[in-house]
Design an enzyme around this catalytic site. Structure first.
Site, PDB file in Angstrom:
ATOM      1  N   HIS A 215       0.803  -1.225   0.000  1.00  0.00           N
ATOM      2  CA  HIS A 215       0.000   0.000   0.000  1.00  0.00           C
ATOM      3  C   HIS A 215       0.834   1.272   0.000  1.00  0.00           C
ATOM      4  O   HIS A 215       0.405   2.289  -0.508  1.00  0.00           O
ATOM      5  CB  HIS A 215      -1.017  -0.037   1.138  1.00  0.00           C
ATOM      6  CG  HIS A 215      -2.145  -0.970   0.812  1.00  0.00           C
ATOM      7  ND1 HIS A 215      -2.177  -2.262   1.283  1.00  0.00           N
ATOM      8  CD2 HIS A 215      -3.190  -0.829  -0.022  1.00  0.00           C
ATOM      9  CE1 HIS A 215      -3.231  -2.860   0.773  1.00  0.00           C
ATOM     10  NE2 HIS A 215      -3.866  -2.027  -0.018  1.00  0.00           N
ATOM     11  N   ARG A 321     -10.100   4.146  -2.887  1.00  0.00           N
ATOM     12  CA  ARG A 321      -9.794   3.337  -1.702  1.00  0.00           C
ATOM     13  C   ARG A 321     -10.234   4.117  -0.463  1.00  0.00           C
ATOM     14  O   ARG A 321      -9.435   4.799   0.176  1.00  0.00           O
ATOM     15  CB  ARG A 321      -8.289   3.050  -1.618  1.00  0.00           C
ATOM     16  CG  ARG A 321      -7.786   2.058  -2.658  1.00  0.00           C
ATOM     17  CD  ARG A 321      -6.317   1.741  -2.441  1.00  0.00           C
ATOM     18  NE  ARG A 321      -5.893   0.537  -3.123  1.00  0.00           N
ATOM     19  CZ  ARG A 321      -5.322   0.505  -4.332  1.00  0.00           C
ATOM     20  NH1 ARG A 321      -5.109   1.622  -4.990  1.00  0.00           N
ATOM     21  NH2 ARG A 321      -4.979  -0.644  -4.867  1.00  0.00           N
ATOM     22  N   GLU A 458     -11.185 -10.706  -5.704  1.00  0.00           N
ATOM     23  CA  GLU A 458      -9.800 -10.781  -5.233  1.00  0.00           C
ATOM     24  C   GLU A 458      -9.539 -12.041  -4.421  1.00  0.00           C
ATOM     25  O   GLU A 458      -8.470 -12.212  -3.853  1.00  0.00           O
ATOM     26  CB  GLU A 458      -9.382  -9.504  -4.481  1.00  0.00           C
ATOM     27  CG  GLU A 458     -10.453  -8.832  -3.709  1.00  0.00           C
ATOM     28  CD  GLU A 458     -10.080  -7.469  -3.150  1.00  0.00           C
ATOM     29  OE1 GLU A 458      -8.974  -6.962  -3.376  1.00  0.00           O
ATOM     30  OE2 GLU A 458     -10.938  -6.909  -2.453  1.00  0.00           O
ATOM     31  N   ASN A 481      -4.112  -7.577  -7.150  1.00  0.00           N
ATOM     32  CA  ASN A 481      -3.072  -7.598  -6.104  1.00  0.00           C
ATOM     33  C   ASN A 481      -3.361  -8.703  -5.095  1.00  0.00           C
ATOM     34  O   ASN A 481      -2.482  -9.478  -4.726  1.00  0.00           O
ATOM     35  CB  ASN A 481      -3.026  -6.257  -5.351  1.00  0.00           C
ATOM     36  CG  ASN A 481      -2.798  -5.092  -6.273  1.00  0.00           C
ATOM     37  OD1 ASN A 481      -2.325  -5.276  -7.378  1.00  0.00           O
ATOM     38  ND2 ASN A 481      -3.139  -3.893  -5.833  1.00  0.00           N
ATOM     39  N   ARG A 492       1.757 -10.645  -0.548  1.00  0.00           N
ATOM     40  CA  ARG A 492       2.128  -9.707  -1.613  1.00  0.00           C
ATOM     41  C   ARG A 492       3.266  -8.782  -1.230  1.00  0.00           C
ATOM     42  O   ARG A 492       3.838  -8.107  -2.067  1.00  0.00           O
ATOM     43  CB  ARG A 492       0.896  -8.907  -2.055  1.00  0.00           C
ATOM     44  CG  ARG A 492       0.298  -8.026  -0.994  1.00  0.00           C
ATOM     45  CD  ARG A 492      -1.129  -7.600  -1.351  1.00  0.00           C
ATOM     46  NE  ARG A 492      -1.232  -6.197  -1.678  1.00  0.00           N
ATOM     47  CZ  ARG A 492      -2.371  -5.564  -1.910  1.00  0.00           C
ATOM     48  NH1 ARG A 492      -3.514  -6.215  -1.861  1.00  0.00           N
ATOM     49  NH2 ARG A 492      -2.395  -4.287  -2.193  1.00  0.00           N
ATOM     50  N   CYS A 529      -8.604  -3.501 -11.265  1.00  0.00           N
ATOM     51  CA  CYS A 529      -8.054  -2.314 -10.602  1.00  0.00           C
ATOM     52  C   CYS A 529      -6.769  -2.605  -9.829  1.00  0.00           C
ATOM     53  O   CYS A 529      -6.313  -1.774  -9.055  1.00  0.00           O
ATOM     54  CB  CYS A 529      -9.095  -1.674  -9.699  1.00  0.00           C
ATOM     55  SG  CYS A 529      -9.701  -2.773  -8.424  1.00  0.00           S
TER      56      CYS A 529
END
Ligand code: PEP
Ligand code: MG
Length: 603
Positions: A215, A321, A458, A481, A492, A529
């Site tokens: 992030h 977000r 996701e 992601n 990740r 996205c």
């Protein structure tokens, strides 16, 4: 290539004092300047100063004040909390009233004649060391509780240490004044600390940990702050960073430590010339060379990002977000309905009729609110996060849904639910939305009754069942992601398993293809996205797989548009067909290199 797993890390000696290190290039731009080490509140050094006897009372009063605020904060957190959470918070309150520990702090203050932060720190250290050395697991856990409870008090004390710069925008004692124009370097930083860096005017970010999808990287990109993360050996090579200068190249992923001044100047000059000559003006191309349209939208973190998105040619916001409105230094004061309504409606107004897709609160994992952090889950990435948290925390969820609905009167606002794992959750989220609509109607608010509602894909379970999801929503957005992370069971942000975290793995590609096909079959819009959409090569592959909508950091749109518009749809479809037959990510990458290698070379 951003998504490539077998990224090479290496160290090159330039001369005895200057080294260059490599990491993930996560946000483009070249910066040369002074380095400052990140100091988050939790890791900030505890100041120590001697005091006189007549200052004891003043210091003790500061301690009592911080203690009381901390107790109130904990009581606030307990409101609406569940049983487990409240038990933990009750234990913290007990600690803060401990009849044995508090006199120890007073004694330390009086005997050592040091400021209260230093006295408290010594008491925390000796109490926790004693408990940890007991060899008893239960007592060792109590040590962590003491650190947690009194860490809260310490943070309040440090807020009030009287140094003007500590009240700045930079989070804790990493003061704005110290950060402005500097290169921030650290092992890692939390997203809530990262949120403060834009305002603080940081020139670049360099981290030893993290990957392209972390992030901090995402924020840096959306704010155009050059950044390189996953720089192995950074802290070992650079020590405490004091007196150091760095040259950071966020496009190449290179960090030069103490480069010769002349070398840095020439490097920057060359990079700026390259950037200026490739700068194009006007609208971004939005169709392939044979006229098949595609659309590029922006990922944003705060409404203020809309202006940048528009200037980069965004056709809308594909991912807002919203959690970054909730993650602040004072992380437990949640934004109320009015504050959220202001944020969402100002984004809707700024985008002037273009779509604004607001993702409901996605906290947990690496972005924890205090109530989640207090739970200390064993596997937070598999735990109480995002939609799971919102479905339990009904009031927080209803407040957000009402704010989004009210903002829908000001533009093409859409709602998107993150981390949905099952139809059960999606149906519950959809009925929560109906509940929010009913309450907005009762209160006489205007809103779009037919607001478009979507689900993020996701988690592999919903990617496999995309056909079931597609029948219930108006759009699906692939969060690559997390989809990669959960498909490959590879964190990740963990460089040790980054060889697995690969968007070209056949498992990942097949899941995405399944989502695109299910959307096509049921007439449900599909977009993507995650960071995979912002990479020219993977965007070309996704186009060939049938995707037409991509949402990414605004800074990446120009290169993606250039790549897609330079290819024909036929070529991309043929390439995708071949890639989808590959048995491994390596094979997929070599097909892409062979078929599309030319496009990245020309960018
Ligand atoms: C994703 O998972 O791809 C995504 C866009 O969400 P985030 O990166 O915020 O988890
Ligand atoms: Mg995600």
């Amino acid at each position: 290539m951003v998504c490539k797993a077998d990224f090479l890390f290496y160290t090159v000696s330039m001369n005895s004092e200057c080294k260059s290190l490599r990491g993930f290039p996560v946000s483009p731009g070249v910066v040369y300047g002074e380095v400052v080490a990140a100091k988050e509140e939790s890791s900030a050094e505890i100041p120590r100063r001697n005091i006189s006897e007549d200052q004891i009372e003043y210091e003790w009063k500061r301690f009592e004040g911080a203690l009381n605020i901390s107790k109130k904060e904990i009581a606030g957190l307990k409101e609406g909390g569940d049983k487990t959470q409240n038990e933990i918070l009750d234990a913290q309150l007990l600690m803060l009233n401990d009849p044995e520990f508090l006199p120890l702090v007073k004694k330390e203050l009086e005997s050592k004649l040091v400021n209260i932060e230093s006295a408290l720190d010594s008491c925390i250290c000796s109490a926790t060391a004693l408990l940890r050395s007991s060899g008893d697991e239960y007592l060792a856990c109590r040590a962590a509780d003491i650190e947690d409870a009194f860490g809260r008090v310490m943070r309040r004390l440090l807020d009030r240490c009287g140094r003007k710069e500590c009240s700045g925008d930079s989070g804790g004692c990493g003061c704005s004044a110290t950060l402005a124009g500097k290169i921030l370097a650290a092992g890692n930083i939390s997203p809530s600390y990262a949120v403060s860096l834009k305002k603080a005017g940081v020139a670049a970010i360099v981290l030893e940990e993290g990957g392209p999808a972390c992030h901090v990287a995402i924020l840096a990109r959306s704010w155009n702050i050059p950044a390189v993360v996953g720089v192995r050996g950074l802290c070992g090579t650079a020590g405490d960073f004091s007196g150091m200068r760095m040259l950071v190249d966020g496009r190449a992923g290179t960090v030069f430590i103490n480069p010769p001044e002349k070398y840095a100047e020439d490097y920057i000059k060359t990079e700026r010339e390259k950037a200026a000559s490739s700068k194009k003006t006007g609208k971004l191309p939005s169709e392939t060379s044979d006229g098949v349209p595609f659309s590029l939208l922006a990922n944003i973190a705060v409404p203020g990002d809309c202006a940048g998105a528009l200037s980069c040619g965004a056709a809308g916001v594909g991912l807002f977000r919203s959690e970054f409105l909730f993650l602040r230094d004072d992380s437990f004061s949640l934004p109320d309905e009015e504050e959220q309504f202001e944020a969402y409606s100002s984004a809707a107004r700024a985008m002037d009729g273009r779509p604004v897709t607001i993702r409901t609160l996605d906290v947990g994992g690496d972005k924890s609110l205090s109530s989640q952090a207090a739970l200390k889950e064993k596997n937070p990435l598999l735990g109480w996060r995002a939609i799971r948290f919102c479905l339990d925390e009904k009031e927080i969820f209803q407040t957000q849904l009402r704010a989004v609905l009210r903002a829908s009167a000001f533009g093409d606002v859409r709602i998107m639910f993150p981390m949905v794992a099952s139809v059960y959750e999606l149906d519950k989220a959809l009925s929560a939305l109906e509940e929010a609509k009913a309450s907005c109607r009762r209160d006489g608010f205007n809103f779009n009754e037919n607001i478009m509602t979507g689900v993020m894909i996701e988690i592999p379970s919903v990617a496999v069942c995309a056909d079931i999801m597609a029948r219930r929503v108006s759009f699906m957005s692939v969060g690559s992601n997390d989809l990669i992370q959960y498909t490959m069971a590879a964190d990740r942000e963990n460089p040790k398993v980054s060889y697995l975290y690969n968007c070209f793995d056949p498992a990942v590609l097949r899941l995405i293809k399944n989502v695109i096909d299910a959307g096509g079959k049921h007439g449900t819009e599909v977009s993507l996205c995650g960071e995979m959409g912002g990479n020219p090569v993977s965007a070309c592959l996704l186009f060939g797989m049938g995707l037409r909508k991509f949402s990414m950091s605004a800074a990446l749109m120009e290169q993606v548009s250039a790549a897609l518009s330079s290819c024909s749809s036929v070529k991309l479809e043929q390439t995708a067909e071949a890639v989808l037959r590959a048995c491994s990510s390596a094979e997929a990458e070599s097909i892409l290199e062979r078929e599309l290698g030319g496009i990245t070379a020309g960018l």
